[in-house]
Design a protein around this motif. Structure first.
Motif, PDB file in Angstrom:
ATOM      1  N   ARG A 296       0.831  -1.203   0.000  1.00 39.57           N
ATOM      2  CA  ARG A 296       0.000   0.000   0.000  1.00 39.57           C
ATOM      3  C   ARG A 296       0.870   1.260   0.000  1.00 39.57           C
ATOM      4  NH1 ARG A 296      -2.087   3.368   3.866  1.00 39.57           N
ATOM      5  NH2 ARG A 296      -4.105   4.326   3.393  1.00 39.57           N
ATOM      6  N   GLU A 297       1.875   1.300   0.864  1.00 40.28           N
ATOM      7  CA  GLU A 297       2.751   2.472   0.937  1.00 40.28           C
ATOM      8  C   GLU A 297       3.501   2.670  -0.375  1.00 40.28           C
ATOM      9  OE1 GLU A 297       5.234   1.795   4.281  1.00 40.28           O
ATOM     10  OE2 GLU A 297       3.673   2.227   5.759  1.00 40.28           O
ATOM     11  N   SER A 298       3.994   1.582  -0.950  1.00 40.94           N
ATOM     12  CA  SER A 298       4.725   1.675  -2.214  1.00 40.94           C
ATOM     13  C   SER A 298       3.822   2.184  -3.336  1.00 40.94           C
ATOM     14  CB  SER A 298       5.293   0.301  -2.572  1.00 40.94           C
ATOM     15  OG  SER A 298       5.906   0.324  -3.841  1.00 40.94           O
ATOM     16  N   TYR A 299       2.581   1.695  -3.362  1.00 35.62           N
ATOM     17  CA  TYR A 299       1.640   2.109  -4.400  1.00 35.62           C
ATOM     18  C   TYR A 299       1.331   3.604  -4.285  1.00 35.62           C
ATOM     19  CZ  TYR A 299      -2.681   2.539  -7.034  1.00 35.62           C
ATOM     20  OH  TYR A 299      -3.654   2.949  -7.921  1.00 35.62           O
ATOM     21  N   LEU A 300       1.078   4.069  -3.058  1.00 35.84           N
ATOM     22  CA  LEU A 300       0.745   5.478  -2.857  1.00 35.84           C
ATOM     23  C   LEU A 300       1.917   6.381  -3.223  1.00 35.84           C
ATOM     24  CD1 LEU A 300      -1.248   5.288   0.509  1.00 35.84           C
ATOM     25  CD2 LEU A 300      -2.168   5.639  -1.791  1.00 35.84           C
ATOM     26  N   LYS A 301       3.146   5.954  -2.886  1.00 33.07           N
ATOM     27  CA  LYS A 301       4.332   6.736  -3.222  1.00 33.07           C
ATOM     28  C   LYS A 301       4.538   6.794  -4.729  1.00 33.07           C
ATOM     29  CE  LYS A 301       7.915   9.112  -1.850  1.00 33.07           C
ATOM     30  NZ  LYS A 301       7.745  10.389  -1.148  1.00 33.07           N
ATOM     31  N   LEU A 302       4.350   5.646  -5.388  1.00 34.68           N
ATOM     32  CA  LEU A 302       4.478   5.604  -6.841  1.00 34.68           C
ATOM     33  C   LEU A 302       3.441   6.513  -7.492  1.00 34.68           C
ATOM     34  CD1 LEU A 302       5.559   4.444  -9.509  1.00 34.68           C
ATOM     35  CD2 LEU A 302       3.961   2.531  -9.218  1.00 34.68           C
ATOM     36  N   GLU A 303       2.214   6.470  -7.009  1.00 35.18           N
ATOM     37  CA  GLU A 303       1.145   7.294  -7.569  1.00 35.18           C
ATOM     38  C   GLU A 303       1.479   8.783  -7.431  1.00 35.18           C
ATOM     39  OE1 GLU A 303      -2.584   8.170  -9.327  1.00 35.18           O
ATOM     40  OE2 GLU A 303      -1.496   6.268  -9.160  1.00 35.18           O
TER      41      GLU A 303
ATOM     42  N   PHE B  85      -3.826   4.184 -21.052  1.00 33.85           N
ATOM     43  CA  PHE B  85      -2.845   4.765 -20.153  1.00 33.85           C
ATOM     44  C   PHE B  85      -1.488   4.063 -20.249  1.00 33.85           C
ATOM     45  CE2 PHE B  85      -1.151   5.241 -15.717  1.00 33.85           C
ATOM     46  CZ  PHE B  85      -0.837   6.580 -15.832  1.00 33.85           C
ATOM     47  N   SER B  86      -1.503   2.742 -20.365  1.00 28.63           N
ATOM     48  CA  SER B  86      -0.250   1.996 -20.473  1.00 28.63           C
ATOM     49  C   SER B  86       0.551   2.445 -21.695  1.00 28.63           C
ATOM     50  CB  SER B  86      -0.531   0.489 -20.563  1.00 28.63           C
ATOM     51  OG  SER B  86      -1.117   0.026 -19.373  1.00 28.63           O
ATOM     52  N   ALA B  87      -0.150   2.655 -22.803  1.00 28.37           N
ATOM     53  CA  ALA B  87       0.523   3.104 -24.028  1.00 28.37           C
ATOM     54  C   ALA B  87       1.101   4.497 -23.851  1.00 28.37           C
ATOM     55  CB  ALA B  87      -0.464   3.078 -25.192  1.00 28.37           C
ATOM     56  N   LEU B  88       0.408   5.348 -23.103  1.00 32.06           N
ATOM     57  CA  LEU B  88       0.909   6.701 -22.846  1.00 32.06           C
ATOM     58  C   LEU B  88       2.233   6.646 -22.082  1.00 32.06           C
ATOM     59  CD1 LEU B  88      -1.182   9.722 -21.574  1.00 32.06           C
ATOM     60  CD2 LEU B  88       1.026   9.218 -20.587  1.00 32.06           C
ATOM     61  N   VAL B  89       2.291   5.799 -21.057  1.00 36.37           N
ATOM     62  CA  VAL B  89       3.511   5.677 -20.251  1.00 36.37           C
ATOM     63  C   VAL B  89       4.685   5.256 -21.125  1.00 36.37           C
ATOM     64  CG1 VAL B  89       4.594   4.441 -18.341  1.00 36.37           C
ATOM     65  CG2 VAL B  89       2.204   5.125 -18.172  1.00 36.37           C
ATOM     66  N   ASP B  90       4.450   4.346 -22.042  1.00 35.58           N
ATOM     67  CA  ASP B  90       5.526   3.838 -22.898  1.00 35.58           C
ATOM     68  C   ASP B  90       5.956   4.836 -23.968  1.00 35.58           C
ATOM     69  OD1 ASP B  90       5.634   1.406 -21.574  1.00 35.58           O
ATOM     70  OD2 ASP B  90       4.143   0.471 -22.865  1.00 35.58           O
ATOM     71  N   SER B  91       5.074   5.785 -24.298  1.00 38.56           N
ATOM     72  CA  SER B  91       5.359   6.670 -25.432  1.00 38.56           C
ATOM     73  C   SER B  91       6.076   7.959 -25.039  1.00 38.56           C
ATOM     74  CB  SER B  91       4.053   7.024 -26.150  1.00 38.56           C
ATOM     75  OG  SER B  91       3.230   7.830 -25.320  1.00 38.56           O
TER      76      SER B  91
ATOM     77  N   ALA C 193       7.758   3.033 -16.189  1.00 43.65           N
ATOM     78  CA  ALA C 193       6.937   2.107 -16.969  1.00 43.65           C
ATOM     79  C   ALA C 193       6.807   0.732 -16.312  1.00 43.65           C
ATOM     80  CB  ALA C 193       7.510   1.969 -18.375  1.00 43.65           C
ATOM     81  N   GLU C 194       7.938   0.128 -15.929  1.00 45.57           N
ATOM     82  CA  GLU C 194       7.889  -1.228 -15.383  1.00 45.57           C
ATOM     83  C   GLU C 194       7.029  -1.291 -14.123  1.00 45.57           C
ATOM     84  OE1 GLU C 194      10.895  -4.763 -13.757  1.00 45.57           O
ATOM     85  OE2 GLU C 194      11.700  -2.911 -14.626  1.00 45.57           O
ATOM     86  N   ARG C 195       7.221  -0.315 -13.219  1.00 42.70           N
ATOM     87  CA  ARG C 195       6.456  -0.330 -11.964  1.00 42.70           C
ATOM     88  C   ARG C 195       4.977  -0.042 -12.214  1.00 42.70           C
ATOM     89  NH1 ARG C 195       9.442   3.926  -8.420  1.00 42.70           N
ATOM     90  NH2 ARG C 195       9.976   4.720 -10.480  1.00 42.70           N
ATOM     91  N   VAL C 196       4.672   0.846 -13.155  1.00 41.16           N
ATOM     92  CA  VAL C 196       3.275   1.158 -13.465  1.00 41.16           C
ATOM     93  C   VAL C 196       2.575  -0.062 -14.044  1.00 41.16           C
ATOM     94  CG1 VAL C 196       1.767   2.491 -14.985  1.00 41.16           C
ATOM     95  CG2 VAL C 196       3.607   3.633 -13.735  1.00 41.16           C
ATOM     96  N   HIS C 197       3.204  -0.724 -15.017  1.00 38.86           N
ATOM     97  CA  HIS C 197       2.601  -1.919 -15.622  1.00 38.86           C
ATOM     98  C   HIS C 197       2.423  -3.024 -14.591  1.00 38.86           C
ATOM     99  CE1 HIS C 197       2.771  -0.007 -19.401  1.00 38.86           C
ATOM    100  NE2 HIS C 197       4.051  -0.203 -19.655  1.00 38.86           N
ATOM    101  N   LYS C 198       3.422  -3.195 -13.753  1.00 39.00           N
ATOM    102  CA  LYS C 198       3.339  -4.225 -12.718  1.00 39.00           C
ATOM    103  C   LYS C 198       2.209  -3.921 -11.742  1.00 39.00           C
ATOM    104  CE  LYS C 198       6.171  -6.697  -9.314  1.00 39.00           C
ATOM    105  NZ  LYS C 198       7.517  -6.776  -8.676  1.00 39.00           N
ATOM    106  N   GLY C 199       2.057  -2.644 -11.390  1.00 34.94           N
ATOM    107  CA  GLY C 199       0.985  -2.247 -10.481  1.00 34.94           C
ATOM    108  C   GLY C 199      -0.390  -2.495 -11.073  1.00 34.94           C
ATOM    109  N   LEU C 200      -0.547  -2.156 -12.367  1.00 32.40           N
ATOM    110  CA  LEU C 200      -1.826  -2.389 -13.030  1.00 32.40           C
ATOM    111  C   LEU C 200      -2.141  -3.880 -13.113  1.00 32.40           C
ATOM    112  CD1 LEU C 200      -1.588   0.209 -15.943  1.00 32.40           C
ATOM    113  CD2 LEU C 200      -3.077   0.344 -13.932  1.00 32.40           C
TER     114      LEU C 200
END
Length: 291
Positions: A131-138, A204-210, A218-225
């Motif tokens: 939870r803490e990691s997700y909130l920090k990443l966000e 959104f995933s495509a936006l992160v990669d572009s 990118a890696e952490r966002v995709h993993k979180g999703l």
């Protein structure tokens, strides 16, 4: 020869009884999905959640926790001592995590209630770190997104995705910070969350990669999703398992509002197969066509 005839009669009798059993209509299970906010706001707290659940009078409560969390021990709900619940009620400890507070109070009032976890198995420390990691990443990622937008790093289409997502998130936080329990579970709120999650999954995933400056995330966002989707899928499987286990009972499922849309969308097509009804937070049967 006599033994042979006895075996034939036994076989025919068993076949007949099995046929009768299959012809009998299975009892219908009622399932009520309640989307919540884990922390209170000025018009929503454990009291309002408690009132809603009492009115629904469930046989079973499923909660967005796992069997290794503090609330459970090997899948069994940990009962809180009477004196602790007394103090909780006396001082109105609504500042605590809403669902946990409500569960202890409800179990104290209705000790026969069955309470089960339905989330992916973490241990307590891992759940909190996640939870803490997700909130920090966000938080960090949102800042990076805003910088990329301000610096014109996005194409016109990606800018539209970003501004659309930002508007949906603003509406969502406005709802969660100021809404009542009924607001979290309204059709319009469910559609808002569905739109946001669909945008994330499709665009959104495509936006992160572009966008070059976002690739570090990118890696952490995709993993979180992916992990969020995995949790949703497991919770749906768990709900169906308990529908089968507690046939004919009334089951209230309490999860964060962000999970409810997925549960509705994936449980609604299975109501006939698993012999259950989806009820609203008021206890009325929901229209499957409306989903």
């Amino acid at each position: 020869m006599q033994g042979f005839h006895r075996a034939i009669l036994t076989f025919l009798l068993c076949t007949f009884l099995a046929y009768i059993a299959t012809c009998q209509e299975l009892p219908i299970t009622d399932v009520i999905l309640i989307g919540t906010k884990h922390n209170p706001n000025p018009v929503y707290n454990s009291d309002s959640l408690m009132k809603a659940v009492v009115n629904l009078n469930p046989d079973v409560i499923l909660i967005e926790q796992d069997s290794t969390s503090y609330t459970f021990k090997r899948g069994t709900f940990r009962r809180m001592p009477d004196w602790s619940v007394f103090l909780m009620n006396l001082f109105k400890r609504n500042s605590l995590q809403v669902e946990g507070t409500m569960l202890y109070r409800y179990h104290h009032e209705f000790p026969r209630i069955i309470i089960k976890p339905c989330d992916v198995a973490f241990n307590g420390a891992e759940r909190e770190r996640y939870r803490e990691s997700y909130l920090k990443l966000e938080e960090n990622f949102s800042k990076a997104m805003s910088r990329a937008y301000d610096n014109k790093e996005m194409s016109a289409y990606r800018e539209k995705v970003h501004t659309g997502r930002r508007e949906l998130i603003s509406q969502l936080w406005q709802l969660l910070d100021n809404g009542k329990l009924e607001d979290f579970n309204s059709d319009s709120s469910t559609q808002l969350i569905r739109d946001l999650e669909t945008l994330d999954a499709v665009h959104f995933s495509a936006l992160v990669d572009s966008v070059p400056s976002l690739k570090a995330f990118a890696e952490r966002v995709h993993k979180g999703l992916q992990h969020a989707r995995y949790r949703d899928e497991v919770m749906v499987q768990q709900i169906l398992r308990f529908v089968h286990e507690f046939r004919g009972k009334r089951i209230v499922v309490i999860t964060g509002a962000l999970h409810r849309y997925f549960q509705l969308d994936h449980l609604a097509p299975k109501t006939e197969q698993y012999h259950f009804r989806l009820l609203s937070i008021t206890g009325k049967e929901m229209s499957i066509k409306a989903m």
